[in-house]
Enzyme design. Structure first.
Site, PDB file in Angstrom:
ATOM      1  N   CYS A  39      25.276  12.864 -14.645  1.00  0.00           N
ATOM      2  CA  CYS A  39      26.684  12.902 -14.941  1.00  0.00           C
ATOM      3  C   CYS A  39      27.580  13.492 -13.748  1.00  0.00           C
ATOM      4  CB  CYS A  39      26.799  13.703 -16.382  1.00  0.00           C
ATOM      5  SG  CYS A  39      28.073  13.104 -17.420  1.00  0.00           S
ATOM      6  N   GLU A  48      17.890  14.811 -19.857  1.00  0.00           N
ATOM      7  CA  GLU A  48      17.201  16.265 -20.565  1.00  0.00           C
ATOM      8  C   GLU A  48      17.469  16.309 -21.978  1.00  0.00           C
ATOM      9  OE1 GLU A  48      21.599  17.228 -19.404  1.00  0.00           O
ATOM     10  OE2 GLU A  48      20.108  15.808 -18.685  1.00  0.00           O
ATOM     11  N   HIS A  98      22.417  11.824 -19.693  1.00  0.00           N
ATOM     12  CA  HIS A  98      21.612  12.948 -19.722  1.00  0.00           C
ATOM     13  C   HIS A  98      20.040  12.886 -20.172  1.00  0.00           C
ATOM     14  CE1 HIS A  98      24.988  15.710 -19.066  1.00  0.00           C
ATOM     15  NE2 HIS A  98      25.776  14.701 -19.517  1.00  0.00           N
TER      16      HIS A  98
END
Length: 189
Positions: A73, A163, A161
């Protein structure tokens, strides 16, 4: 053991990036972004997301030291800006569940996700023009550059993202980055 440092750009998910890498068996440290690269022992670098470009600290210096870098990002956006690309406001804005089309099946970071994957991404800002040497490796109907790679310099970025739980194949992105770091470490030793 391979070591990867996550450079913290004050993003709300940074701790999840560290945990995702640890879950893959990686020795992973979280580093304040004011820490100079020469003080960080690691085979690879993750530049985390974060709230704004005014708080990126020493992050740009990590792009120059030869280690593989994954920008997430804001991490991807600062990579683009520092290396001559352009970032601007996205049309879509905040966080959303997005279907991303993988454009380069042989890309070492996102190629294994082809033909498409579901991701969680913010599009408040996004890469508008790629820096020289980069290829757009993924796009969506809300963002032209969802991922980018410069395989010659081992610099990679994703708008989304990997994660967070909402991203379907996020662990695979981190696993692929681990493989890039392993290959780079072998080539330099």
């Amino acid at each position: 053991m391979t070591t990867i440092a996550v450079v913290d750009n004050h993003g709300q998910f940074t701790h999840l990036e560290q945990r995702a890498l640890r879950d893959l068996g990686v020795d992973c440290t979280l580093v304040d972004n004011e820490t100079p690269p020469e003080d960080v022992e690691a085979d690879g670098i993750v530049l985390s997301g974060g709230p704004d470009m005014d708080r990126i600290g020493q992050s740009p210096k990590y792009l120059e030291d030869g280690r593989p870098v994954l920008g997430i990002c804001l991490g991807m956006q600062l990579m683009a800006v520092e290396l001559g690309g352009e970032v601007g406001s996205g049309d879509y804005g905040g966080y959303a569940d997005v279907t991303v089309d993988v454009l380069e099946e042989d890309d070492p970071l996102v190629g294994s996700l082809a033909p498409e994957t579901r991701v969680w991404a913010s599009h408040a800002d996004e890469v508008k023009t790629l820096p020289e040497g980069f290829t757009c490796t993924a796009s969506s109907d809300v963002c032209g550059v969802e991922a980018m790679s410069d395989t010659d310099r081992d610099l990679y970025g994703v708008q989304w993202h990997p994660e967070v739980a909402h991203t379907e194949e996020g662990e695979e992105v981190f696993g692929n980055f681990l493989e890039i770091c392993l290959a780079s470490a072998e080539a330099t030793h």
